[in-house]
Scaffold this motif. Structure first.
Motif, PDB file in Angstrom:
ATOM      1  N   ARG A   7       0.725  -1.017   0.125  1.00  0.00           N
ATOM      2  CA  ARG A   7      -0.120  -0.008  -0.004  1.00  0.00           C
ATOM      3  C   ARG A   7       0.842   1.296  -0.160  1.00  0.00           C
ATOM      4  N   GLU A   8       2.033   1.189   0.714  1.00  0.00           N
ATOM      5  CA  GLU A   8       2.958   2.260   0.611  1.00  0.00           C
ATOM      6  C   GLU A   8       3.406   2.452  -0.452  1.00  0.00           C
ATOM      7  N   ASP A   9       3.945   1.304  -1.397  1.00  0.00           N
ATOM      8  CA  ASP A   9       4.533   1.700  -2.800  1.00  0.00           C
ATOM      9  C   ASP A   9       3.249   2.195  -3.760  1.00  0.00           C
ATOM     10  N   ALA A  10       1.947   1.907  -3.513  1.00  0.00           N
ATOM     11  CA  ALA A  10       0.968   2.411  -4.367  1.00  0.00           C
ATOM     12  C   ALA A  10       0.878   3.724  -3.810  1.00  0.00           C
ATOM     13  N   ARG A  11       0.907   4.209  -2.792  1.00  0.00           N
ATOM     14  CA  ARG A  11       0.754   5.769  -2.272  1.00  0.00           C
ATOM     15  C   ARG A  11       1.912   6.503  -3.193  1.00  0.00           C
ATOM     16  N   GLY A  12       3.020   6.095  -2.992  1.00  0.00           N
ATOM     17  CA  GLY A  12       4.390   6.800  -3.821  1.00  0.00           C
ATOM     18  C   GLY A  12       3.800   6.782  -5.265  1.00  0.00           C
ATOM     19  N   ASP A  13       3.602   5.413  -5.762  1.00  0.00           N
ATOM     20  CA  ASP A  13       3.125   5.422  -7.468  1.00  0.00           C
ATOM     21  C   ASP A  13       2.174   6.441  -7.571  1.00  0.00           C
ATOM     22  N   LEU A  14       1.272   6.475  -6.822  1.00  0.00           N
ATOM     23  CA  LEU A  14       0.117   7.568  -7.452  1.00  0.00           C
ATOM     24  C   LEU A  14       0.487   8.984  -7.136  1.00  0.00           C
ATOM     25  N   MET A  15       1.303   9.014  -6.130  1.00  0.00           N
ATOM     26  CA  MET A  15       1.872  10.503  -6.311  1.00  0.00           C
ATOM     27  C   MET A  15       2.585  10.766  -7.230  1.00  0.00           C
ATOM     28  N   ARG A  16       3.381   9.982  -7.773  1.00  0.00           N
ATOM     29  CA  ARG A  16       4.259  10.390  -8.988  1.00  0.00           C
ATOM     30  C   ARG A  16       3.284  10.374 -10.288  1.00  0.00           C
ATOM     31  N   CYS A  17       2.164   9.651 -10.426  1.00  0.00           N
ATOM     32  CA  CYS A  17       1.544   9.469 -11.408  1.00  0.00           C
ATOM     33  C   CYS A  17       0.719  10.864 -11.476  1.00  0.00           C
ATOM     34  N   ARG A  18       0.329  11.290 -10.387  1.00  0.00           N
ATOM     35  CA  ARG A  18      -0.364  12.643 -10.515  1.00  0.00           C
ATOM     36  C   ARG A  18       0.317  13.866 -10.742  1.00  0.00           C
ATOM     37  N   HIS A  19       1.680  13.648 -10.470  1.00  0.00           N
ATOM     38  CA  HIS A  19       2.729  14.722 -10.798  1.00  0.00           C
ATOM     39  C   HIS A  19       3.046  14.797 -12.281  1.00  0.00           C
ATOM     40  N   ARG A  20       2.893  13.725 -12.805  1.00  0.00           N
ATOM     41  CA  ARG A  20       3.053  13.559 -14.488  1.00  0.00           C
ATOM     42  C   ARG A  20       1.906  14.124 -15.035  1.00  0.00           C
ATOM     43  N   VAL A  21       0.878  13.782 -14.629  1.00  0.00           N
ATOM     44  CA  VAL A  21      -0.504  14.328 -15.266  1.00  0.00           C
ATOM     45  C   VAL A  21      -0.233  15.965 -15.207  1.00  0.00           C
ATOM     46  N   SER A  22      -0.290  16.530 -13.817  1.00  0.00           N
ATOM     47  CA  SER A  22      -0.463  17.707 -13.834  1.00  0.00           C
ATOM     48  C   SER A  22       0.561  18.603 -14.481  1.00  0.00           C
ATOM     49  N   LYS A  23       2.056  18.042 -14.089  1.00  0.00           N
ATOM     50  CA  LYS A  23       2.962  18.703 -14.998  1.00  0.00           C
ATOM     51  C   LYS A  23       2.924  18.956 -16.387  1.00  0.00           C
ATOM     52  N   LEU A  24       2.468  17.794 -17.111  1.00  0.00           N
ATOM     53  CA  LEU A  24       2.313  17.783 -18.407  1.00  0.00           C
ATOM     54  C   LEU A  24       1.259  18.845 -18.975  1.00  0.00           C
ATOM     55  N   LEU A  25       0.076  19.003 -18.131  1.00  0.00           N
ATOM     56  CA  LEU A  25      -0.943  19.889 -18.548  1.00  0.00           C
ATOM     57  C   LEU A  25      -0.427  21.308 -18.279  1.00  0.00           C
ATOM     58  N   LEU A  26       0.594  21.522 -17.270  1.00  0.00           N
ATOM     59  CA  LEU A  26       0.927  22.879 -16.720  1.00  0.00           C
ATOM     60  C   LEU A  26       2.028  23.311 -17.861  1.00  0.00           C
ATOM     61  N   ARG A  27       2.798  22.374 -18.634  1.00  0.00           N
ATOM     62  CA  ARG A  27       3.597  22.523 -19.568  1.00  0.00           C
ATOM     63  C   ARG A  27       2.921  23.205 -21.110  1.00  0.00           C
ATOM     64  N   HIS A  28       1.548  23.031 -20.780  1.00  0.00           N
ATOM     65  CA  HIS A  28       0.767  23.334 -22.006  1.00  0.00           C
ATOM     66  C   HIS A  28      -0.186  24.582 -21.517  1.00  0.00           C
ATOM     67  N   GLY A  29       0.174  24.910 -20.551  1.00  0.00           N
ATOM     68  CA  GLY A  29      -0.802  26.150 -20.017  1.00  0.00           C
ATOM     69  C   GLY A  29      -2.075  25.890 -19.518  1.00  0.00           C
TER      70      GLY A  29
END
Length: 361
Positions: A131-153
């Motif tokens: 579960r701890e690994d899943a929490r860390g993976d989820l945080m990284r996945c969310r960062h990838r999604v939000s930062k991809l959108l941020l790069r495109h304004g």
């Protein structure tokens, strides 16, 4: 006290085991390179002068070898690698030397043991760490999604993110460039799959915490603020036997005490040691932040937890909540840095958790 005739040190690796036996009567040293299996180790141990005691370092190979040796009637000690006393001037390190060092330390009773969990306890620990690994993976996945959108304004401004409304907004994003759309879809799919995996693990932990061997201790730990079912279950399985400690030593075991280098009249303390169990320490540090808010009357969630615990645990938890909040107020009045104050509260929270864990029903 060491009472066996032969002390054996094992340097265990994934594909080999280097064994060294020391006959404490004759002084003879016996060495062998073995395949990594308990059967091969036991066959070689039967050739040595009995009785025999064995030691090896805790590591990635786990505790299965120790369990099988104990089941065969051989005393086995699993050593804490960070506590092994090595000669300061020894500049040569080989598997054979490591095995001989373990055999000598075992003979002198100078090995600090780690606790070998049962199969059921290790299974519960694996579930918590998954579960701890899943929490860390989820945080990284969310960062990838939000930062991809941020790069495109593209920035979400509809309230708190990562809820149902935000997910609907994410699914509606469209891009003109096919490459960007494929990358966004892949990141969003990975995030949703990871979220589903985390939720399934949360459900499994909740069921095990309610009906398993840790149910009683989870209910008692839940009397403290910030210690939900997931946190209480994580602390219970990671610490294991709480009776090994006291309220003063549990903080040191979890690495929440300051480092120190003192000599003579000089005393120098630094940051916390960060020794021991990383996951349990993180749970306590996160839970300590909850005690910063005012605590007068318990809320509905806390009252619901108290109904599941005994009156003694409820009273103890209420006293702990008052005490920990008072500690926060004292640190704020002294203008202490909040991160440092929170770690100090987490150290005291560990003591309150210990008092509830050993309280009994």
């Amino acid at each position: 006290m060491f009472s066996e005739r032969t002390s054996v040190g094992l340097d265990v690796h994934a594909r080999s085991i280097v064994a060294c036996g020391l006959d404490t009567v004759t002084g003879q040293v016996m060495r062998r390179r073995l395949v990594p299996s308990a059967e091969a180790v036991l066959d070689w141990l039967r050739e040595l002068p009995a009785p025999v005691a064995v030691a090896y370092e805790a590591g990635p190979t786990g505790f299965d070898l120790a369990r099988q040796l104990v089941a065969a009637g051989v005393r086995c000690v699993v050593a804490a690698p960070s506590k092994l006393q090595r000669p300061a001037g020894d500049r040569i390190k080989t598997d054979a030397r490591d095995a001989l060092l373990l055999a000598r330390l075992l003979r002198m009773d100078e090995i600090v043991q780690v606790r070998v969990p049962s199969v059921e306890q290790e299974a519960a620990r694996d579930l918590v760490r998954a579960r701890e690994d899943a929490r860390g993976d989820l945080m990284r996945c969310r960062h990838r999604v939000s930062k991809l959108l941020l790069r495109h304004g593209i920035v979400y401004s509809g309230g708190h993110p990562w809820n149902g409304v935000h997910e609907t907004w994410l699914r509606g994003q469209r891009f003109d460039q096919r490459g960007i759309q494929l990358a966004f879809d892949a990141d969003l799919e990975a995030m949703l799959l990871t979220l589903d995996r985390r939720d399934r693990l949360d459900k499994a932990i909740t069921e095990m915490a309610a009906n398993g061997e840790y149910a009683a201790i989870v209910r008692r730990l839940g009397c403290l603020r910030g210690v939900s079912t997931l946190t209480a279950f994580g602390l219970a399985v990671e610490v294991g036997d709480w009776h090994r400690f006291t309220g003063a030593t549990i903080g040191a075991y979890l690495g929440l005490v300051p480092t120190e280098s003192s000599s003579g009249q000089q005393r120098s303390q630094g940051s916390i040691t960060k020794a021991g169990n990383t996951h349990a320490r993180r749970l306590l540090v996160e839970a300590a932040w909850h005690h910063r808010r005012d605590y007068r009357n318990p809320g509905a969630t806390m009252r619901a937890r108290w109904k599941l615990a005994s009156p003694a645990a409820t009273a103890r938890g209420n006293a702990g909540n008052h005490r920990l909040h008072q500690r926060w107020e004292n640190f704020v009045a002294r203008k202490k840095k909040t991160v440092i104050a929170n770690v100090a509260v987490a150290r005291e929270l560990a003591g309150w958790c210990w008092s509830l864990a050993v309280l009994g029903d």
